[in-house]
Design a protein around this motif. Sequence first.
Motif, short mmCIF file in Angstrom:
data_model
loop_
_atom_site.label_atom_id
_atom_site.label_comp_id
_atom_site.label_asym_id
_atom_site.label_seq_id
_atom_site.Cartn_x
_atom_site.Cartn_y
_atom_site.Cartn_z
N LYS A 1 0.83 -1.21 0.00
CA LYS A 1 0.00 0.00 0.00
C LYS A 1 0.87 1.26 0.00
O LYS A 1 0.57 2.24 -0.71
N LEU A 2 1.93 1.23 0.80
CA LEU A 2 2.83 2.39 0.82
C LEU A 2 3.46 2.61 -0.55
O LEU A 2 3.55 3.75 -1.03
N LEU A 3 3.91 1.53 -1.17
CA LEU A 3 4.53 1.63 -2.49
C LEU A 3 3.57 2.18 -3.53
O LEU A 3 3.93 3.03 -4.35
N MET A 4 2.34 1.71 -3.51
CA MET A 4 1.35 2.18 -4.47
C MET A 4 1.09 3.68 -4.30
O MET A 4 0.96 4.42 -5.29
N THR A 5 1.00 4.11 -3.05
CA THR A 5 0.74 5.54 -2.78
C THR A 5 1.93 6.39 -3.23
O THR A 5 1.76 7.42 -3.90
N LEU A 6 3.13 5.97 -2.88
CA LEU A 6 4.33 6.72 -3.24
C LEU A 6 4.55 6.72 -4.75
O LEU A 6 4.98 7.73 -5.33
N GLU A 7 4.23 5.61 -5.39
CA GLU A 7 4.37 5.53 -6.84
C GLU A 7 3.41 6.49 -7.54
O GLU A 7 3.75 7.11 -8.56
N SER A 8 2.21 6.64 -6.99
CA SER A 8 1.21 7.52 -7.61
C SER A 8 1.65 8.98 -7.61
O SER A 8 1.21 9.79 -8.42
N GLU A 9 2.57 9.33 -6.67
CA GLU A 9 3.07 10.70 -6.57
C GLU A 9 4.47 10.85 -7.16
O GLU A 9 5.07 11.93 -7.07
N GLY A 10 5.01 9.79 -7.72
CA GLY A 10 6.32 9.87 -8.37
C GLY A 10 7.51 9.70 -7.46
O GLY A 10 8.65 9.87 -7.88
N PHE A 11 7.26 9.33 -6.17
CA PHE A 11 8.38 9.16 -5.25
C PHE A 11 9.03 7.79 -5.40
O PHE A 11 10.17 7.59 -4.99
N ILE A 12 8.30 6.85 -5.94
CA ILE A 12 8.77 5.49 -6.17
C ILE A 12 8.40 5.10 -7.60
O ILE A 12 7.36 5.52 -8.11
N LYS A 13 9.28 4.32 -8.23
CA LYS A 13 8.92 3.80 -9.56
C LYS A 13 9.19 2.29 -9.59
O LYS A 13 10.10 1.79 -8.92
N GLN A 14 8.37 1.59 -10.38
CA GLN A 14 8.51 0.15 -10.50
C GLN A 14 9.07 -0.24 -11.85
O GLN A 14 8.70 0.34 -12.88
N ASN A 15 10.01 -1.17 -11.82
CA ASN A 15 10.55 -1.72 -13.04
C ASN A 15 9.57 -2.77 -13.57
O ASN A 15 9.38 -3.82 -12.93
N PRO A 16 8.92 -2.53 -14.70
CA PRO A 16 7.91 -3.47 -15.19
C PRO A 16 8.48 -4.84 -15.55
O PRO A 16 7.75 -5.83 -15.56
N ALA A 17 9.79 -4.92 -15.81
CA ALA A 17 10.39 -6.19 -16.21
C ALA A 17 10.50 -7.16 -15.05
O ALA A 17 10.28 -8.36 -15.21
N ASN A 18 10.86 -6.65 -13.86
CA ASN A 18 11.06 -7.57 -12.73
C ASN A 18 10.20 -7.24 -11.51
O ASN A 18 10.33 -7.88 -10.47
N LYS A 19 9.36 -6.20 -11.64
CA LYS A 19 8.43 -5.80 -10.57
C LYS A 19 9.13 -5.28 -9.32
O LYS A 19 8.55 -5.21 -8.25
N GLN A 20 10.40 -4.93 -9.47
CA GLN A 20 11.16 -4.37 -8.35
C GLN A 20 10.98 -2.84 -8.32
O GLN A 20 10.59 -2.23 -9.32
N TYR A 21 11.33 -2.24 -7.17
CA TYR A 21 11.08 -0.81 -6.98
C TYR A 21 12.39 -0.06 -6.74
O TYR A 21 13.37 -0.60 -6.22
N SER A 22 12.37 1.22 -7.11
CA SER A 22 13.49 2.13 -6.85
C SER A 22 12.93 3.52 -6.64
O SER A 22 11.72 3.77 -6.82
N LEU A 23 13.79 4.45 -6.24
CA LEU A 23 13.35 5.83 -6.00
C LEU A 23 12.91 6.49 -7.30
O LEU A 23 13.50 6.27 -8.35
N GLY A 24 11.89 7.35 -7.20
CA GLY A 24 11.34 8.01 -8.38
C GLY A 24 11.92 9.38 -8.63
O GLY A 24 12.65 9.94 -7.81
N TYR A 25 11.57 9.95 -9.77
CA TYR A 25 12.16 11.20 -10.22
C TYR A 25 11.65 12.42 -9.45
O TYR A 25 12.29 13.48 -9.46
#
Length: 253
Positions: free
Chosen positions: A43-67
């Motif tokens: 849930k935290l990842l989904m929320t942070l991703e929606s605001e650009g703080f986290i991004k997901q690599n679609p190839a391996n479903k792993q996460y890293s910091l967003g732009y």
Amino acid sequence: MDNHLSSVKNSSRLLKTFLDSDKEMGVSELSRQLGLSKGAVHKLLMTLESEGFIKQNPANKQYSLGYTLLELGNKVLRNHNLTDFSKPFLQKLAKTTEELVCLCVRDERDAIYVDKIEDTQHPIRFNVEAYRRFPLYATSASRAILAYQEDAFIEDILSGEIRTYTPYSIKNPEEIKDLLTSIRQRGYEVSSNRRNVGVTGIAVPIFEASGAVNASISIIGPTDRVLPVLDTFIQQAVATTREISAQLGYRGK
């Protein structure tokens, strides 16, 4: 009463987890490191991703910091004034050592003392002229900056005429390069008589978040007063610049 929102605190903890990792991370690893359930982390990842703080690599479903974080970081750097930020640290170091403490910054091919603090009762003291421009090879403070520049830049700086200031100044480019190598190995510079006879300077680089060095802090005083307490002054100067560098976001040693 706890005024902290647990969701915000956990989001902050999640983001900080990436500071100590040079790779992408998945839900399971983040859950283990944070001590939170996988559902809560997702849930935290989904929320942070929606605001650009986290991004997901679609190839391996792993996460890293967003732009978005990069944008915020650049905004902080643009608004950051190193002179104002460093002043409390300089004041503390000057009070502790009772010698002149200076902040030196690189300006293209030169160096400038942009701030100086003196908190001493000693009748004999050394002073520097603020905002005076001088070569990057000329003083302990500037060499502590030059030592961490690219090799090509150092070669260029030392390819022209090298000005000397005292009979003890180093004029040979190869000797200066050896000195710069020693500075990088030690992490600081100690110099006596090369800029002013009877004066010793101790200089330590300030590291930016990227690892770049464009500033240094130095302790400067009469040699006969500085040398007996040299090790102590070195430790205090190194501790000061480590704290400044850490607060600037530097994560190195």
